[in-house]
Write a protein that holds these residues in place. Sequence first.
Motif, PDB file in Angstrom:
ATOM      1  N   THR A 187       0.828  -1.213   0.000  1.00 58.40           N
ATOM      2  CA  THR A 187       0.000   0.000   0.000  1.00 58.40           C
ATOM      3  C   THR A 187       0.855   1.253   0.000  1.00 58.40           C
ATOM      4  O   THR A 187       0.604   2.205  -0.767  1.00 58.40           O
ATOM      5  CB  THR A 187      -0.922   0.009   1.226  1.00 58.40           C
ATOM      6  OG1 THR A 187      -1.782  -1.121   1.172  1.00 58.40           O
ATOM      7  CG2 THR A 187      -1.750   1.278   1.265  1.00 58.40           C
ATOM      8  N   SER A 237      -2.886   0.932  -7.936  1.00 60.67           N
ATOM      9  CA  SER A 237      -3.949   1.497  -7.108  1.00 60.67           C
ATOM     10  C   SER A 237      -5.192   0.609  -7.115  1.00 60.67           C
ATOM     11  O   SER A 237      -5.822   0.390  -6.076  1.00 60.67           O
ATOM     12  CB  SER A 237      -4.306   2.905  -7.593  1.00 60.67           C
ATOM     13  OG  SER A 237      -3.228   3.791  -7.432  1.00 60.67           O
ATOM     14  N   THR A 251      -4.344  -2.503  -5.005  1.00 62.99           N
ATOM     15  CA  THR A 251      -4.324  -2.182  -3.582  1.00 62.99           C
ATOM     16  C   THR A 251      -5.718  -2.004  -3.011  1.00 62.99           C
ATOM     17  O   THR A 251      -6.070  -2.588  -1.978  1.00 62.99           O
ATOM     18  CB  THR A 251      -3.503  -0.899  -3.345  1.00 62.99           C
ATOM     19  OG1 THR A 251      -2.162  -1.102  -3.795  1.00 62.99           O
ATOM     20  CG2 THR A 251      -3.482  -0.526  -1.875  1.00 62.99           C
ATOM     21  N   ASP A 252      -6.534  -1.218  -3.683  1.00 68.72           N
ATOM     22  CA  ASP A 252      -7.858  -0.890  -3.142  1.00 68.72           C
ATOM     23  C   ASP A 252      -8.829  -2.058  -3.232  1.00 68.72           C
ATOM     24  O   ASP A 252      -9.647  -2.268  -2.330  1.00 68.72           O
ATOM     25  CB  ASP A 252      -8.414   0.328  -3.876  1.00 68.72           C
ATOM     26  CG  ASP A 252      -7.571   1.572  -3.633  1.00 68.72           C
ATOM     27  OD1 ASP A 252      -6.668   1.514  -2.787  1.00 68.72           O
ATOM     28  OD2 ASP A 252      -7.801   2.596  -4.300  1.00 68.72           O
ATOM     29  N   PHE A 263      -7.877  -4.556  -0.506  1.00 70.37           N
ATOM     30  CA  PHE A 263      -8.177  -4.042   0.830  1.00 70.37           C
ATOM     31  C   PHE A 263      -9.686  -4.023   1.098  1.00 70.37           C
ATOM     32  O   PHE A 263     -10.151  -4.569   2.100  1.00 70.37           O
ATOM     33  CB  PHE A 263      -7.601  -2.633   0.985  1.00 70.37           C
ATOM     34  CG  PHE A 263      -7.858  -2.033   2.343  1.00 70.37           C
ATOM     35  CD1 PHE A 263      -7.074  -2.395   3.425  1.00 70.37           C
ATOM     36  CD2 PHE A 263      -8.881  -1.106   2.530  1.00 70.37           C
ATOM     37  CE1 PHE A 263      -7.300  -1.838   4.684  1.00 70.37           C
ATOM     38  CE2 PHE A 263      -9.117  -0.563   3.776  1.00 70.37           C
ATOM     39  CZ  PHE A 263      -8.330  -0.930   4.856  1.00 70.37           C
ATOM     40  N   TRP A 264     -10.454  -3.403   0.191  1.00 72.21           N
ATOM     41  CA  TRP A 264     -11.884  -3.198   0.457  1.00 72.21           C
ATOM     42  C   TRP A 264     -12.726  -4.446   0.163  1.00 72.21           C
ATOM     43  O   TRP A 264     -13.796  -4.609   0.764  1.00 72.21           O
ATOM     44  CB  TRP A 264     -12.404  -2.029  -0.370  1.00 72.21           C
ATOM     45  CG  TRP A 264     -11.820  -0.719   0.041  1.00 72.21           C
ATOM     46  CD1 TRP A 264     -10.903   0.027  -0.643  1.00 72.21           C
ATOM     47  CD2 TRP A 264     -12.093   0.012   1.244  1.00 72.21           C
ATOM     48  NE1 TRP A 264     -10.578   1.167   0.049  1.00 72.21           N
ATOM     49  CE2 TRP A 264     -11.302   1.184   1.217  1.00 72.21           C
ATOM     50  CE3 TRP A 264     -12.922  -0.219   2.342  1.00 72.21           C
ATOM     51  CZ2 TRP A 264     -11.322   2.127   2.234  1.00 72.21           C
ATOM     52  CZ3 TRP A 264     -12.950   0.729   3.359  1.00 72.21           C
ATOM     53  CH2 TRP A 264     -12.165   1.880   3.302  1.00 72.21           C
ATOM     54  N   HIS A 314      -6.047   4.016   1.422  1.00 72.20           N
ATOM     55  CA  HIS A 314      -6.498   2.937   0.548  1.00 72.20           C
ATOM     56  C   HIS A 314      -7.599   3.396  -0.406  1.00 72.20           C
ATOM     57  O   HIS A 314      -8.251   2.558  -1.043  1.00 72.20           O
ATOM     58  CB  HIS A 314      -7.009   1.751   1.369  1.00 72.20           C
ATOM     59  CG  HIS A 314      -5.925   0.950   2.009  1.00 72.20           C
ATOM     60  ND1 HIS A 314      -5.451   1.215   3.276  1.00 72.20           N
ATOM     61  CD2 HIS A 314      -5.217  -0.109   1.556  1.00 72.20           C
ATOM     62  CE1 HIS A 314      -4.506   0.353   3.590  1.00 72.20           C
ATOM     63  NE2 HIS A 314      -4.336  -0.466   2.565  1.00 72.20           N
TER      64      HIS A 314
END
Length: 313
Positions: free
Chosen positions: A93, A182, A185-186, A189-190, A212
Amino acid sequence: MFESPVEEGWRYWVRWQVPVCGLIIAIPCAFALKFIRKSMAKPLLLSDLWSTHWRHLSPLWLLLYRAFAFVCCVQLLYEIVALHGPFVFFFYTQWTMALVAIYFALGTVVSAYGYWCPSRKTHSKNEEDVKLMEKDLKKNVDIVKEDTIKVQNECAQQEFQEKAGCLGTLMQMAYLAAAGASVLTDVVFWCLLVPFLLGENFQVSLLIGSIHALNAVFLLGDTAINSLSFPFSGFAYFVAFGGLYVVFQWTVHACCVNWWPYPFFELSTPWAPLWYLGLAVIHIPCYGIYALIVKAKYSLLPRLFPHAFVKTF
């Protein structure tokens, strides 16, 4: 319980999973470097890096937006490092946010150069040169169709346009790699960490949530304004960035660190090759998602704003 690479020593790195996982990462990276070499040979115009696709939107607004995004990214990185220490850069991240910050730093410099420095003067001089060439064409050719003259003038203008230097090339590379990183990563994470790991040991603070989310938000805002292309070959930069992160993880774990920030990096499990294969494959849809967003930009925005959005390709 898995044994750490530091505690087990060299025996950890001679198990069969290591060369298999290494090939899974090395082969895509080798092809990525090959594509990068080819793409760097293609000329990149400076005007594509700092101009906008909106008729009534001055490039100055893109410059200000990039400067604002850079400051925000640096502030987020500063706050998370101040809170947790430089140790946070073991995580992908923070690598992604740092790459986004680098893109906006380079973008700010290039936008400032394009807006205030000799490129505009060069452009005006280029127009004069094009007019002289047009006069010569009219003298030497008796009958020339109007559309032919336009094509020749466009080629002449393109020839005189200023090429982007190393700074512009690095900016384009950072943009393409940061876009895929990006999304990766997002989405992880989400869609994976938050739904399945949220609890007493894992909480989403405002800082964690921002770092994030704003990486992709800032890039999407820039994409909506800029004139940068998003070629398929740019996938190579995203792959190379991911490979660099894996090399970093393997290096620090071979030297001094006795744990992995992500469990799927663990090499002592027989399932490690499958995890690494999944890690390599997931790069494709992540880059594809952003490519679809850019494609939608050039297909939807001209229809929604036909008199404001300029579609050049």
